[in-house]
Design an enzyme around this catalytic site. Structure first.
Site, PDB file in Angstrom:
ATOM      1  N   HIS A 423       0.884  -1.162   0.000  1.00 30.25           N
ATOM      2  CA  HIS A 423       0.000   0.000   0.000  1.00 30.25           C
ATOM      3  C   HIS A 423       0.925   1.215   0.000  1.00 30.25           C
ATOM      4  O   HIS A 423       1.747   1.359   0.914  1.00 30.25           O
ATOM      5  CB  HIS A 423      -0.892  -0.021   1.243  1.00 30.25           C
ATOM      6  CG  HIS A 423      -1.971   1.011   1.245  1.00 30.25           C
ATOM      7  ND1 HIS A 423      -3.148   0.839   1.953  1.00 30.25           N
ATOM      8  CD2 HIS A 423      -2.091   2.225   0.646  1.00 30.25           C
ATOM      9  CE1 HIS A 423      -3.928   1.895   1.789  1.00 30.25           C
ATOM     10  NE2 HIS A 423      -3.284   2.762   1.003  1.00 30.25           N
ATOM     11  N   HIS A 425       2.878   4.334   0.667  1.00 26.83           N
ATOM     12  CA  HIS A 425       2.958   5.174   1.858  1.00 26.83           C
ATOM     13  C   HIS A 425       4.261   5.955   1.860  1.00 26.83           C
ATOM     14  O   HIS A 425       5.282   5.503   1.319  1.00 26.83           O
ATOM     15  CB  HIS A 425       2.808   4.368   3.155  1.00 26.83           C
ATOM     16  CG  HIS A 425       3.787   3.253   3.314  1.00 26.83           C
ATOM     17  ND1 HIS A 425       3.700   2.069   2.617  1.00 26.83           N
ATOM     18  CD2 HIS A 425       4.896   3.143   4.099  1.00 26.83           C
ATOM     19  CE1 HIS A 425       4.684   1.265   2.966  1.00 26.83           C
ATOM     20  NE2 HIS A 425       5.434   1.885   3.848  1.00 26.83           N
ATOM     21  N   HIS A 427       7.089   7.921   4.283  1.00 26.85           N
ATOM     22  CA  HIS A 427       7.653   8.070   5.621  1.00 26.85           C
ATOM     23  C   HIS A 427       8.105   9.514   5.819  1.00 26.85           C
ATOM     24  O   HIS A 427       8.817  10.065   4.978  1.00 26.85           O
ATOM     25  CB  HIS A 427       8.873   7.165   5.803  1.00 26.85           C
ATOM     26  CG  HIS A 427       8.588   5.710   5.668  1.00 26.85           C
ATOM     27  ND1 HIS A 427       8.374   4.883   6.754  1.00 26.85           N
ATOM     28  CD2 HIS A 427       8.497   4.911   4.569  1.00 26.85           C
ATOM     29  CE1 HIS A 427       8.170   3.653   6.333  1.00 26.85           C
ATOM     30  NE2 HIS A 427       8.237   3.638   5.004  1.00 26.85           N
TER      31      HIS A 427
END
Length: 486
Positions: A423, A425, A427
């Site tokens: 998925h 994402h 950071h």
């Protein structure tokens, strides 16, 4: 070369001592002949510590297998103990307190509590308060057969290798780079430790007699010279049992390659040496400045700065170190897992931001599209615009909250880039100067921070309560920030 000869002649070991400061530190390097009886070995260790402490040694270095040496796998595994709860290490810690000295216990047999058929060869640093300052598990296992020399030892039959280079440990005698015995044959390890400013390289050993005669002094002097570090190598010596004989010659070598102490082949005994600054020899011959990282590099390091969780007081078993299950609470899709709504601190039309279960550094948060889009390329234009607008907003928030002026903002887009959750994402990690010894090592930690298994502890999971508290705080802070900007 002739032009340099006069200068090189002046940089002798005598001049090295002349240049050194008056604040030299005294160490004791020990030699013993361990047997299968742990109590007898402990008596030897106790006497050596007592005598070396009376000689004003500030730190005392013991060899590999200072706890015991058995002649078979079964007894070796049965005699291994945990680091924190084992009686042998407890006795070492008590001795450090009693004699007010630091100890390097060069390679104890650490029980692997998850696998009864294996153990770890673990180097322990204990301070004068009896605290375990750091541990290092031997990286390179001695699996060697030399029939003509009657040498056969398969350490991997009963031992698991370590997984990290441990960054140098601050001690009263300097910054210590940890290694064990066979590790000395791998210059990449010593080079890494010296790059991280080690003053001392330690090689506590139980070197076989045949290989010791050929290579012991040569290898240790080479490691000292090429890294411009002191080398301290405590040693086993003599006949342990009918199957095993060690070479001895516990050494301390100066950064110039001069042997400052050599215990010969007798035991038990120790030798004293003065440890001083390495600054002058590095200034006079600046090899580290002459390295060519544009041509060669140490580029894939698995580094560890903190102690392993299982070597830390009050460590909970692996199965208990996961986030508490959220009960009757709405959750958001994040790949194959769910993110409790209480852990989300920002949500837009198409994107959400949430606190992290396992943080590489404080303030490490994540941003993901609400829809389960696996890769950056899978976002629609509208989702991409919303996603990267959120990234900018959250970065600004985290720099404000953590009072920094920098962030690492990174996406591991695909499995070969380190993506473990399918998925997309991003950071966000607020950064401060010096939070990693080398700035880009954050990417190495990021690549493995969520690999939490019994064999590879990674980063421990936080509790749901801890995550909720952080999310609540961030919701309040983002509200204040947006109100101030209106």
């Amino acid at each position: 070369m002739r032009l340099w000869a006069p200068l090189l002649r002046r940089i002798t070991s005598v001049e090295y001592r002349f240049y050194s400061t008056m604040a030299a530190k005294r160490i004791a390097v020990c030699q013993m002949t361990s047997v299968a009886d742990k109590s007898k070995n402990l008596e030897v260790v106790t006497q050596l510590i007592h005598d070396a402490a009376k000689d004003n040694a500030q730190m005392i270095f013991f060899p590999e297998a200072c706890d015991f040496i058995c002649d078979n796998k079964k007894d070796t595994l049965a005699s291994a103990e945990p680091i924190l709860t084992g009686n042998t290490v407890k006795q070492y810690r008590d001795l450090a307190i009693e004699h007010n000295v630091w100890l390097s216990m060069g390679g104890v047999h650490e029980q692997d509590e998850t696998n009864p058929n294996k153990m770890f060869n673990t180097h322990i640093i204990i301070n004068s308060k009896g605290e375990i300052v750091q541990t290092y598990r031997k990286l390179h296992l001695f699996d060697v057969e030399i029939p003509e020399k009657n040498v056969r030892l398969k350490e991997s039959d009963f031992c698991n290798p370590g997984r990290h280079i441990v960054t140098p440990v601050d001690s009263p005698v300097g910054k210590i780079g940890l290694a064990i015995c066979y590790d000395m044959r791998f210059p990449e390890l010593s080079t890494t430790l010296s790059v991280f400013n080690a003053d001392i390289l330690t090689y506590p050993s139980a070197f076989t007699h045949a290989t010791g005669v050929a290579h012991w002094h040569v290898l240790l002097r080479a490691r000292a010279i090429e890294n411009q570090c002191y080398v301290i190598a405590a040693a086993q010596t003599g006949q342990h049992n009918s199957k095993r004989r060690s070479y001895g010659h516990a050494l301390c070598v100066s950064p110039w390659g001069e042997v400052l102490a050599d215990c010969g082949d007798s035991a038990p005994r120790y030798a004293l040496a003065e440890i001083d600054t390495v600054r002058e020899v590095r200034r006079n011959m600046p090899v580290f400045q002459h390295r060519r990282p544009d041509v060669y590099s140490l580029y894939a390091l698995s580094l560890r700065k903190d102690r392993l969780p299982e070597h830390t007081e009050n460590f909970a078993p692996v199965e208990n170190r996961t986030a508490d299950a959220a009960v009757d609470e709405p959750a958001n899709v994040f790949g194959h897992v769910k993110v409790p709504e209480s852990c989300v601190f920002y949500k837009s039309k198409l994107t959400y931001a949430f606190v992290n279960l396992r943080c590489v550094i404080p303030g490490h948060v994540l941003i993901a599209p609400l829809r389960l889009a696996e890769r950056n390329k899978d976002l629609t234009d509208e989702e991409a615009e919303d996603f990267f607008r959120t990234v900018r907003l959250v970065q600004k928030l985290m720099e404000r909250v953590h009072k920094t002026e920098s962030c690492t903002v990174t996406i591991q887009d695909g499995p070969d880039a380190g993506q473990t959750v399918r998925h997309l994402h991003c950071h966000i990690l607020p950064r401060r100067k010096g939070d990693f010894i080398e700035n880009d090592h954050i990417y190495l930690e990021l690549a493995k921070h969520d690999q939490f298994t019994p064999k590879y502890p990674g980063k421990p999971a936080r509790s749901l309560e801890e995550m909720r508290t952080e999310a609540t705080m961030l919701r309040e802070e983002i509200k204040k920030m947006t109100e101030e900007e209106r």
